[in-house]
Scaffold this motif. Sequence first.
Motif, PDB file in Angstrom:
ATOM      1  N   GLN A 249       0.825  -1.205   0.000  1.00  0.00           N
ATOM      2  CA  GLN A 249       0.000   0.000   0.000  1.00  0.00           C
ATOM      3  C   GLN A 249       0.863   1.261   0.000  1.00  0.00           C
ATOM      4  O   GLN A 249       0.473   2.280  -0.550  1.00  0.00           O
ATOM      5  CB  GLN A 249      -0.884   0.024   1.258  1.00  0.00           C
ATOM      6  N   ASP A 250       2.046   1.186   0.633  1.00  0.00           N
ATOM      7  CA  ASP A 250       2.793   2.410   0.905  1.00  0.00           C
ATOM      8  C   ASP A 250       4.060   2.598   0.091  1.00  0.00           C
ATOM      9  O   ASP A 250       4.510   3.725  -0.078  1.00  0.00           O
ATOM     10  CB  ASP A 250       3.177   2.435   2.400  1.00  0.00           C
ATOM     11  N   VAL A 251       4.666   1.522  -0.377  1.00  0.00           N
ATOM     12  CA  VAL A 251       5.907   1.662  -1.131  1.00  0.00           C
ATOM     13  C   VAL A 251       5.844   0.815  -2.397  1.00  0.00           C
ATOM     14  O   VAL A 251       5.051  -0.121  -2.494  1.00  0.00           O
ATOM     15  CB  VAL A 251       7.148   1.221  -0.306  1.00  0.00           C
ATOM     16  N   GLY A 252       6.727   1.171  -3.324  1.00  0.00           N
ATOM     17  CA  GLY A 252       6.846   0.371  -4.541  1.00  0.00           C
ATOM     18  C   GLY A 252       6.189   1.046  -5.730  1.00  0.00           C
ATOM     19  O   GLY A 252       5.418   1.994  -5.594  1.00  0.00           O
ATOM     20  N   GLU A 253       6.555   0.519  -6.897  1.00  0.00           N
ATOM     21  CA  GLU A 253       6.102   1.130  -8.144  1.00  0.00           C
ATOM     22  C   GLU A 253       4.791   0.515  -8.625  1.00  0.00           C
ATOM     23  O   GLU A 253       4.625  -0.705  -8.578  1.00  0.00           O
ATOM     24  CB  GLU A 253       7.127   0.866  -9.240  1.00  0.00           C
ATOM     25  N   VAL A 254       3.908   1.364  -9.127  1.00  0.00           N
ATOM     26  CA  VAL A 254       2.641   0.892  -9.691  1.00  0.00           C
ATOM     27  C   VAL A 254       2.363   1.643 -10.999  1.00  0.00           C
ATOM     28  O   VAL A 254       2.436   2.871 -11.037  1.00  0.00           O
ATOM     29  CB  VAL A 254       1.454   1.173  -8.729  1.00  0.00           C
ATOM     30  N   TYR A 255       2.064   0.896 -12.039  1.00  0.00           N
ATOM     31  CA  TYR A 255       1.566   1.470 -13.293  1.00  0.00           C
ATOM     32  C   TYR A 255       0.113   1.042 -13.420  1.00  0.00           C
ATOM     33  O   TYR A 255      -0.177  -0.157 -13.346  1.00  0.00           O
ATOM     34  CB  TYR A 255       2.313   0.898 -14.496  1.00  0.00           C
ATOM     35  N   ALA A 256      -0.782   1.988 -13.614  1.00  0.00           N
ATOM     36  CA  ALA A 256      -2.190   1.589 -13.691  1.00  0.00           C
ATOM     37  C   ALA A 256      -2.866   2.211 -14.904  1.00  0.00           C
ATOM     38  O   ALA A 256      -2.538   3.326 -15.308  1.00  0.00           O
ATOM     39  CB  ALA A 256      -2.925   2.010 -12.421  1.00  0.00           C
ATOM     40  N   VAL A 257      -3.809   1.454 -15.462  1.00  0.00           N
ATOM     41  CA  VAL A 257      -4.648   2.002 -16.527  1.00  0.00           C
ATOM     42  C   VAL A 257      -6.106   1.788 -16.145  1.00  0.00           C
ATOM     43  O   VAL A 257      -6.462   0.785 -15.527  1.00  0.00           O
ATOM     44  CB  VAL A 257      -4.394   1.360 -17.912  1.00  0.00           C
ATOM     45  N   HIS A 258      -6.928   2.746 -16.506  1.00  0.00           N
ATOM     46  CA  HIS A 258      -8.354   2.667 -16.234  1.00  0.00           C
ATOM     47  C   HIS A 258      -9.054   3.275 -17.436  1.00  0.00           C
ATOM     48  O   HIS A 258      -8.576   4.256 -18.008  1.00  0.00           O
ATOM     49  CB  HIS A 258      -8.679   3.468 -14.958  1.00  0.00           C
ATOM     50  N   PHE A 259     -10.191   2.692 -17.794  1.00  0.00           N
ATOM     51  CA  PHE A 259     -10.831   3.056 -19.057  1.00  0.00           C
ATOM     52  C   PHE A 259     -12.128   3.807 -18.773  1.00  0.00           C
ATOM     53  O   PHE A 259     -12.993   3.299 -18.047  1.00  0.00           O
ATOM     54  CB  PHE A 259     -11.112   1.752 -19.819  1.00  0.00           C
ATOM     55  N   VAL A 260     -12.241   4.989 -19.345  1.00  0.00           N
ATOM     56  CA  VAL A 260     -13.418   5.824 -19.110  1.00  0.00           C
ATOM     57  C   VAL A 260     -14.489   5.433 -20.132  1.00  0.00           C
ATOM     58  O   VAL A 260     -14.719   6.118 -21.132  1.00  0.00           O
ATOM     59  CB  VAL A 260     -13.058   7.332 -19.221  1.00  0.00           C
ATOM     60  N   TYR A 261     -15.131   4.317 -19.888  1.00  0.00           N
ATOM     61  CA  TYR A 261     -16.061   3.781 -20.884  1.00  0.00           C
ATOM     62  C   TYR A 261     -17.010   2.814 -20.202  1.00  0.00           C
ATOM     63  O   TYR A 261     -16.637   2.136 -19.241  1.00  0.00           O
ATOM     64  CB  TYR A 261     -15.254   3.046 -21.971  1.00  0.00           C
ATOM     65  N   SER A 262     -18.237   2.714 -20.723  1.00  0.00           N
ATOM     66  CA  SER A 262     -19.278   1.937 -20.048  1.00  0.00           C
ATOM     67  C   SER A 262     -19.759   0.742 -20.856  1.00  0.00           C
ATOM     68  O   SER A 262     -20.862   0.247 -20.636  1.00  0.00           O
ATOM     69  CB  SER A 262     -20.457   2.870 -19.737  1.00  0.00           C
ATOM     70  N   GLY A 263     -18.948   0.313 -21.811  1.00  0.00           N
ATOM     71  CA  GLY A 263     -19.366  -0.819 -22.641  1.00  0.00           C
ATOM     72  C   GLY A 263     -18.322  -1.917 -22.676  1.00  0.00           C
ATOM     73  O   GLY A 263     -17.568  -2.107 -21.713  1.00  0.00           O
TER      74      GLY A 263
END
Length: 738
Positions: A249-263
């Motif tokens: 939760q507090d350390v380390g690398e994170v790459y995230a993707v999230h899609f703004v779409y409802s289908g």
Amino acid sequence: MGIKHYDCGPQNIHSAKRIFKLDTQNTSYIMAVVDNDNFLGHVYYGSKLKDYDVAYLLRTNEAPFVPSQNERDRSSFMDSFPAEYPGHGVGDCRDGCIGVLSQGGHRGVNLSVVSHKIYDGKPELTGLPATFGRQRECTTLEIECADAALGMEVTLLYTVFENVDAVTRSVHIKNASRQDIYLTKVLSACLDMDNKDFDRMTLHGSWARERHIQRQKIGYGKYAVSSLRGEPGHQEHPFMALMTEETTQDVGEVYAVHFVYSGNFIVQEEVNQFDSVRLTVGINPDDFCWKLAPEECFQAPEAVLTYSENGIGGMTRTFHDLYRNHLIRGEYRDKKRPVLINNWEATYFDFNTDKLIAIAKQATGLGIEMLVMDDGWFGNRDSDNRALGDWQVNEEKIKGGLNFLVEEVNKLGMKFGIWFEPEMISPDSDLYRSHPDWAIAIPGRKASLARNQLVLDLTRKEVRDYVYECVAKILRSANIEYVKWDMNRPLSDIGSVSLPADRQGEIYHRYVLALYELQDRLVKEFPYLLLENCSGGGARFDPGMLYYSPQIWCSDDTDAVERLAIQEGTALIYPLSTMGAHVSDCPNHTVGRTTPFETRGYVALTGTFGYELDVTKIAQEERNMIPEQISMYHKYNDLIRCGDYYRIASYGENHLYDCYEVVSKDKKEALVTYIQVLNCPNYHSRRIYLKGLDPHMKYRIEGEKEAYYGDTLMKAGFQTEKLWGDFKGRLYHLKAIL
Ligand code: GLA
């Protein structure tokens, strides 16, 4: 900060000096244009760099590598190049971002950079929800690319939110040729990077069990989460994070993707022979085929990218800030929502004016501020097998009419809200009897029912107009201040009588565009309405819907224990202000569990807060707790809605207790929710380590005499009270003292 383009002198084909650097407060995103064909390569994404020219990472100095020096092995180059927006069928054998079917029947597509522009602010995406920002808040880069063989122009859009560590991406395509082009795949973003031995985090579920977190190691090959349900669905979520093994939760690398779409969506990672990973996100190409006639354009939805070097929590807080400030709109975006009582679990279909007024009378005396009339008020809708589409008030149930009921509720000092499921049609409805062809179906096949219903063909304008008028007419007829917009089945059996054969592959996406159009009309005509989206619980909980409604019903499962995992997974990305959460009756209607009323309140306080029970029927001692719960809501909701969220412990991981904290932006106040799901023998109290406090500020826990510095509470810890029994909880409210 912002975006810089470094064009280092005359074009030097052997070195990659045409560089774009996108900087936020803490991150850099770097791309370079390389070689004679102006390929766009992904160079770097991560914590902020001072250097801009790091294009040596693309290995363009290794003479045999680039096509201009080694045309013989062009395919090897294509198949290993970290492409920013990879094409298909011309040497790169990994899954790309774009697919076509040309008039000649060919599939190849590959892009070269033509030009670019950089400007302040961010354009709207026509017909689509998207993040927004004022000119001072964000900068946009448009990279114009082309596939000369196809005559296709592709613009890659990047917007950098300088103060939020997020980069948004989308893609605009124009057919500049004289022939039709069929788009068979248009993804919105790609991240081609080294695999740092990543773990992958995704969200999974089912009806009443949405968005449970899953973390696994990635390996060679492909892994995707996706939907073909016409909505994101209960099952998967348009999100993926890649994180290093040691990330917490507090350390380390994170790459995230999230899609703004409802289908329909796909988010995929592919680890290849060179140990690089390609992370892609966009509309699911399955069952997608979009005809682009000459001069026509296609706009792909937006993807949000974020990088955190402060662990999962850093990622979470970025998404929360981005969505609270740059996605959610309208009257209620920054406001406390009225505490509501919804009659669904209280009465199901068995209600009338008298029953609703009786509930409202009790509720208002306890401090509840709005009555929501759920499913069953229209047509002959006495069960879920009929009447969807017949949006006329059933005056046998709602005696005296809707306006009378609303006025009576208003007289009690309460607001009134109503449920709709506008996108649906029951075969047993007047609407279906007069317009059977308005339902989505494949000609010659009996369309599959789900919950006894079919989906209206919103791709047709006359259907959209009918649907809109049904909703709007009701809203115009009385003082209705809230709408729950539901959608209780996925799409399937796709076919529309209004589209030609070569446009049937457009239905899924056209449907989503139609939904957006409808909700856009609604929020424009009724700007003061509080809109809550819903889909059989949380099957359409996605950033696209948040553009229209500031809150979404999280799950049909209101059991306090089940909700811990559902809300943990939801809050991983979504601000707490968006999570529809209610206190319901026990034994819980979904799992049969009985939890203390108090605990149900603590869990629901994390979200929008409300009740979903017959307040006239619950035990007096539970009823007595409602005013206290509501006063907690009023006391803490500003903090919960606007603060920074920290996850301290997860019941899903430790199988004993759950704990999370919200800290105000000025760090002067914090609220810790501690839920002991299972008691365990022979322990005195549990020590937890608070987070996000100011180490130099002293905090007093409400009700206690002593005060401690933030660093003590974070480093040495905080002792929770010993609680007797299972399903018990406590809220700890901390305030900085001067
Ligand atoms: C869905 C919703 C519920 C309720 C019912 C009514 O399941 O998630 O909250 O509104 O529909 O039919």
